[in-house]
Design a protein around this motif. Structure first.
Motif, PDB file in Angstrom:
ATOM      1  N   LYS A  16       0.826  -1.207   0.000  1.00  0.00           N
ATOM      2  CA  LYS A  16       0.000   0.000   0.000  1.00  0.00           C
ATOM      3  C   LYS A  16       0.861   1.258   0.000  1.00  0.00           C
ATOM      4  O   LYS A  16       0.544   2.237  -0.674  1.00  0.00           O
ATOM      5  CB  LYS A  16      -0.938   0.000   1.195  1.00  0.00           C
ATOM      6  CG  LYS A  16      -2.060  -1.003   1.042  1.00  0.00           C
ATOM      7  CD  LYS A  16      -2.999  -0.974   2.213  1.00  0.00           C
ATOM      8  CE  LYS A  16      -4.115  -1.988   2.013  1.00  0.00           C
ATOM      9  NZ  LYS A  16      -5.052  -1.994   3.129  1.00  0.00           N
ATOM     10  N   MET A  17       1.964   1.230   0.746  1.00  0.00           N
ATOM     11  CA  MET A  17       2.846   2.401   0.785  1.00  0.00           C
ATOM     12  C   MET A  17       3.544   2.595  -0.555  1.00  0.00           C
ATOM     13  O   MET A  17       3.721   3.718  -1.005  1.00  0.00           O
ATOM     14  CB  MET A  17       3.844   2.282   1.930  1.00  0.00           C
ATOM     15  CG  MET A  17       3.136   2.379   3.252  1.00  0.00           C
ATOM     16  SD  MET A  17       4.099   3.016   4.611  1.00  0.00           S
ATOM     17  CE  MET A  17       4.766   4.518   4.026  1.00  0.00           C
ATOM     18  N   LYS A  18       3.929   1.500  -1.206  1.00  0.00           N
ATOM     19  CA  LYS A  18       4.575   1.605  -2.516  1.00  0.00           C
ATOM     20  C   LYS A  18       3.596   2.121  -3.565  1.00  0.00           C
ATOM     21  O   LYS A  18       3.989   2.814  -4.489  1.00  0.00           O
ATOM     22  CB  LYS A  18       5.175   0.259  -2.921  1.00  0.00           C
ATOM     23  CG  LYS A  18       6.462  -0.033  -2.148  1.00  0.00           C
ATOM     24  CD  LYS A  18       6.935  -1.449  -2.258  1.00  0.00           C
ATOM     25  CE  LYS A  18       7.299  -1.906  -3.612  1.00  0.00           C
ATOM     26  NZ  LYS A  18       7.830  -3.266  -3.621  1.00  0.00           N
ATOM     27  N   GLN A  19       2.306   1.821  -3.410  1.00  0.00           N
ATOM     28  CA  GLN A  19       1.301   2.365  -4.321  1.00  0.00           C
ATOM     29  C   GLN A  19       1.160   3.871  -4.125  1.00  0.00           C
ATOM     30  O   GLN A  19       1.058   4.624  -5.083  1.00  0.00           O
ATOM     31  CB  GLN A  19      -0.055   1.704  -4.091  1.00  0.00           C
ATOM     32  CG  GLN A  19      -0.157   0.314  -4.637  1.00  0.00           C
ATOM     33  CD  GLN A  19      -1.501  -0.320  -4.326  1.00  0.00           C
ATOM     34  OE1 GLN A  19      -2.263   0.173  -3.493  1.00  0.00           O
ATOM     35  NE2 GLN A  19      -1.783  -1.430  -4.986  1.00  0.00           N
ATOM     36  N   LYS A  20       1.152   4.307  -2.882  1.00  0.00           N
ATOM     37  CA  LYS A  20       0.970   5.735  -2.586  1.00  0.00           C
ATOM     38  C   LYS A  20       2.230   6.530  -2.916  1.00  0.00           C
ATOM     39  O   LYS A  20       2.153   7.642  -3.426  1.00  0.00           O
ATOM     40  CB  LYS A  20       0.597   5.931  -1.121  1.00  0.00           C
ATOM     41  CG  LYS A  20       0.354   7.384  -0.770  1.00  0.00           C
ATOM     42  CD  LYS A  20      -0.200   7.571   0.602  1.00  0.00           C
ATOM     43  CE  LYS A  20      -0.375   9.064   0.864  1.00  0.00           C
ATOM     44  NZ  LYS A  20      -1.320   9.341   1.902  1.00  0.00           N
ATOM     45  N   TYR A  21       3.399   5.967  -2.619  1.00  0.00           N
ATOM     46  CA  TYR A  21       4.677   6.651  -2.831  1.00  0.00           C
ATOM     47  C   TYR A  21       5.496   5.824  -3.812  1.00  0.00           C
ATOM     48  O   TYR A  21       6.224   4.914  -3.433  1.00  0.00           O
ATOM     49  CB  TYR A  21       5.440   6.801  -1.513  1.00  0.00           C
ATOM     50  CG  TYR A  21       4.669   7.544  -0.442  1.00  0.00           C
ATOM     51  CD1 TYR A  21       4.530   8.925  -0.497  1.00  0.00           C
ATOM     52  CD2 TYR A  21       4.078   6.867   0.622  1.00  0.00           C
ATOM     53  CE1 TYR A  21       3.838   9.612   0.479  1.00  0.00           C
ATOM     54  CE2 TYR A  21       3.384   7.552   1.611  1.00  0.00           C
ATOM     55  CZ  TYR A  21       3.267   8.923   1.531  1.00  0.00           C
ATOM     56  OH  TYR A  21       2.576   9.602   2.506  1.00  0.00           O
TER      57      TYR A  21
END
Length: 61
Positions: A16-21
């Motif tokens: 999820k963090m890699k999707q956002k950033y």
């Protein structure tokens, strides 16, 4: 300082963090228990977010 608390699985949170950033890589997520400040520092440099904002985002996942 409070410790990072993860509600979901670590792999799910990383995804999820890699999707956002988009700038984040797997190497940025190397995590050793009790080294959460080091992890937040790496994430902060890449995302340009504050450590508290990152803590809040991770806690919300």
């Amino acid at each position: 300082m409070t410790k990072l608390v993860f509600k979901g699985s670590w792999n799910e949170i990383k995804g999820k963090m890699k999707q956002k950033y988009a700038k984040l890589t797997d190497d940025d997520f190397l995590f050793t228990e009790s080294k959460d400040d080091e992890l937040l520092g790496r994430l902060q440099r890449k995302t340009e977010e504050t450590k508290q904002k990152l803590r809040d985002y991770i806690a919300s996942l």
